[in-house]
Design a protein around this motif. Structure first.
Motif, PDB file in Angstrom:
ATOM      1  N   ALA A  68       0.814  -1.213   0.000  1.00  0.00           N
ATOM      2  CA  ALA A  68       0.000   0.000   0.000  1.00  0.00           C
ATOM      3  C   ALA A  68       0.851   1.267   0.000  1.00  0.00           C
ATOM      4  O   ALA A  68       0.446   2.297  -0.532  1.00  0.00           O
ATOM      5  N   ALA A  69       2.059   1.177   0.563  1.00  0.00           N
ATOM      6  CA  ALA A  69       2.930   2.354   0.615  1.00  0.00           C
ATOM      7  C   ALA A  69       3.712   2.529  -0.681  1.00  0.00           C
ATOM      8  O   ALA A  69       4.458   3.485  -0.840  1.00  0.00           O
ATOM      9  N   GLY A  70       3.566   1.599  -1.606  1.00  0.00           N
ATOM     10  CA  GLY A  70       4.270   1.695  -2.885  1.00  0.00           C
ATOM     11  C   GLY A  70       5.624   1.010  -2.893  1.00  0.00           C
ATOM     12  O   GLY A  70       6.359   1.088  -3.871  1.00  0.00           O
TER      13      GLY A  70
END
Length: 137
Positions: A68-70
């Protein structure tokens, strides 16, 4: 006897030097066989099995993803191809060493003269044996 002199005596023995030479030659020989396997045998096997390098064969348990944070999460895989390649390396090295030892033993046997057949006992010995045998009866 001091430790230094004991160490010098230990190193001066032929067995240690022979072992050191064998280790160095064995390491160099291992590199030759690894080059043979990596450069000739594995590309042929890879060509027969679809073009992929054998060392790249793996079973992916979870593929690489992006969280989700990349940030990229690396894949989790069982890399059995590298194991297969190492086993083939080992088998080739063991087989070639077997061939060398077999040839060495054959040469060693050829150098050792065959034992001569025992000579016939002298006539006196034969007569004494006959007398001994007749006395036993």
């Amino acid at each position: 006897m001091g430790m230094v002199s004991e160490f010098k005596e230990f190193i001066a023995r032929g067995n240690v030097i022979d072992l050191a030479v064998a280790v160095v030659i064995g390491a160099a020989f291992g590199k030759i066989v690894t080059a043979l396997v990596d450069g000739i045998i594995m590309p042929v096997i890879g060509g027969l099995t679809g073009g992929a390098s054998v060392s790249d064969w793996k079973y992916v348990l979870s593929p690489a993803t992006v969280d989700a944070a990349g940030a990229e999460v690396a894949e989790v895989a069982i890399q059995y191809g590298a194991f297969i390649q190492t086993v083939i390396d080992f088998l080739l090295i063991a087989f070639v060493i077997f061939l060398f030892i077999k040839a060495y033993n054959r040469l060693k046997k050829a150098e050792v003269p065959a034992e001569e057949a025992p000579a016939e006992p002298a006539e006196e010995v034969l007569l004494l044996r006959e007398i001994r045998d007749s006395l036993k009866k």
